[in-house]
Design a protein around this motif. Structure first.
Motif, short mmCIF file in Angstrom:
data_model
loop_
_atom_site.label_atom_id
_atom_site.label_comp_id
_atom_site.label_asym_id
_atom_site.label_seq_id
_atom_site.Cartn_x
_atom_site.Cartn_y
_atom_site.Cartn_z
N LEU A 1 0.96 -0.72 0.15
CA LEU A 1 0.20 0.11 0.30
C LEU A 1 1.18 1.27 -0.32
N SER A 2 0.86 2.01 -0.98
CA SER A 2 1.23 3.54 -1.01
C SER A 2 0.98 4.37 -1.06
N LEU A 3 1.14 5.43 -0.39
CA LEU A 3 0.34 6.37 0.23
C LEU A 3 1.46 7.65 -0.50
N GLN A 4 0.94 8.20 -1.70
CA GLN A 4 1.49 9.02 -2.23
C GLN A 4 0.56 10.91 -2.76
N GLN B 1 -2.17 2.31 -5.09
CA GLN B 1 -1.57 3.79 -4.59
C GLN B 1 -3.04 4.18 -3.64
N LEU B 2 -2.63 5.11 -3.01
CA LEU B 2 -3.28 6.25 -2.23
C LEU B 2 -3.11 7.99 -2.85
N THR B 3 -4.14 8.57 -3.55
CA THR B 3 -3.73 10.02 -3.96
C THR B 3 -4.78 10.52 -3.83
N LEU C 1 -8.76 10.60 0.02
CA LEU C 1 -7.84 9.47 -1.38
C LEU C 1 -8.74 8.72 -2.29
N ALA C 2 -7.86 8.63 -2.75
CA ALA C 2 -8.30 8.11 -4.62
C ALA C 2 -7.53 6.90 -4.11
#
Length: 463
Positions: free
Chosen positions: A358-361, A450-452, A440-441
């Motif tokens: 899981l990546s938060l950017q 990925q969360l943006t 977050l999308a």
């Protein structure tokens, strides 16, 4: 501060202009709106000191019929007719004075009209003239009580001549006011008052109205019982008034339910009664209706009930030039709840948990960047992560950090069982800051979820 409020907010119709049993040819022209012929003949006859013609010219200027409305000119003609013995001119001069707030000027004129034989609507307007203002103290009430009784007597005489509910309602209202004022009196003055007699006088007229199926009488009877702390009797009477479309009866039912008089407080039912009263045009019911509706919706989790509540609020708002409260928080709550429901229907196909990161950017959070400037966030702002399923389901997650010098909140972790279950359920993740939580999308790139940041116009979490 007033010592009590009498629950009889009636629309008092001003019967200012009397009718005669037999109308003259000149008056028939006036009523048939043949104003040219009327004015020509009226002026001719008025020049001969004809009282009826002078009165009708006064009435024409008073009402603006065939001429420009002019009270000063109307009064001049009325005074000439009065000097010639016109009872109707005396009455209308008294009524005009009463409408201008001069009771001391109105009463002698109305009494003159009555002495000259014009009983209706003179008796009614004498009742209006003698009706006292609500007192501001519990002391020295005897004069106001006597005035209310006098007003009730005039209204009662009018009713005896012509059984009209307007006269009946006003008679019972004034006698009720006299009794309620007496109940509020204190000391030696109270000892001199005959409370049982005053009560019986009010009951007599209220019972006449109730027997005639009059909703106002039922409502005023409820007010009497409410002031005597007979809550069950008062509620039964108010229900009868409400059944007969009396707005203030619903208002008092709402007040009793809200305050828990006679039973456990029920604010849902109180709101329903207040709404009925407010939608019927009763100003006093609008503020409690707004307040109760807002308080019931602020923590409502059912989207259908939120939609219905906002519609109810808007129905009240349509009748009100000044709305005392805002429903923006409830509207935002509905928007966020609807957004969550839509997101749950758009879940993506997830890879196996064991192989997923899981990546938060989330970038754009700097002071001079879009999200940062919109929500007053900037570099080094502390964030925590939360997950949202419904309005009632917010899960705090053990993930946190600070916005870096590039205006980004960044994090990459291996997928956990908790995060994976939330994703399977269609949860929306959000970055929690002190004043806002930003949704977050979620997108997928091979084995990385990925969360943006979502666009700034996206609805925001309300908790």
């Amino acid at each position: 501060m007033k010592i009590f409020t009498i629950a009889t907010l009636l629309l008092l119709l001003t019967l200012s202009f009397a009718a005669t049993a037999e109308k003259s040819a000149l008056e028939q022209l006036f009523e048939q709106q043949q104003y040219n012929a009327f004015l020509q003949q009226a002026h001719q006859q008025a020049a001969e000191n004809n009282a009826d013609s002078l009165f009708l010219l006064g009435k024409a200027y008073h009402l603006g019929r065939g001429v420009t409305q002019d009270n000063a000119t109307a009064s001049q003609y009325y005074e000439q007719a009065r000097a010639l013995g016109s009872a109707r001119a005396s009455h209308n001069l008294g009524s005009m004075a009463l409408d201008n707030g001069s009771k001391t000027q109105a009463i002698p004129l109305l009494e003159e009209a009555l002495a000259r034989g014009l009983k209706l609507p003179t008796l009614y307007n004498l009742g209006r003239a003698h009706s006292p203002a609500d007192p501001s103290s519990r002391f020295y009430l005897a004069k106001a009580i006597a005035a209310a009784q006098g007003a009730g007597s005039y209204f009662g005489q009018a009713f005896e001549l012509q059984p009209d509910n307007l006269y009946l309602d006003n008679a019972s209202r004034e006698y009720l006011r006299a009794y309620l004022m007496a109940m509020q009196s204190v000391g030696s003055e109270r000892e001199r008052l005959d409370l049982p007699q005053l009560r019986q006088q009010a009951i007599k007229w209220l019972e006449l109205g109730m027997a005639a199926d009059d909703g106002t009488a039922w409502t005023n009877y409820g007010a009497l019982l409410l002031n005597e702390n007979d809550y069950s009797g008062a509620k039964a009477a108010f229900l009868q008034g409400a059944k007969r479309q009396v707005a203030i009866a619903n208002y008092h039912l709402g007040s009793m339910e809200e305050r828990g008089l006679g039973a456990e407080a029920d604010k849902v039912q109180a709101l329903a009664y207040y709404e009925k009263a407010a939608l019927a045009g009763m100003e006093q019911a609008k503020a409690p209706a707004y307040e109760l509706l807002k308080s019931q919706l602020e923590y409502e989790d059912d989207l259908t009930k939120l939609e219905q509540g906002i519609a109810r609020f808007n129905a009240l708002k349509q009748q009100d030039q000044y709305v005392p409260i805002s429903l923006d928080s409830v509207i935002n709550r509905l928007a966020w709840g609807t957004f969550l429901a839509q997101q749950r229907q758009q879940t993506i196909s997830l890879p196996t948990a064991a192989k997923t990161q899981l990546s938060l950017q989330a970038c754009g959070l700097g002071y001079n960047q879009l999200h940062g400037s919109t929500y007053n966030i900037g570099e080094n702002s502390h964030w925590r992560m939360a997950a949202y399923l419904t309005l009632a389901d917010k899960i705090a997650l053990p993930l946190e950090g600070r916005v870096d010098e590039h205006g980004c909140a960044s994090l990459t972790i291996a997928m956990t069982d908790q995060l994976y279950r939330l994703l399977q359920q269609g949860a929306v993740f959000g970055l929690r800051f002190p004043n806002y939580t930003l949704p977050l999308a979620l997108s997928q790139q091979e084995n990385i979820l990925q969360l943006t940041l979502m666009p700034v116009e996206t609805p925001l979490p309300v908790n």
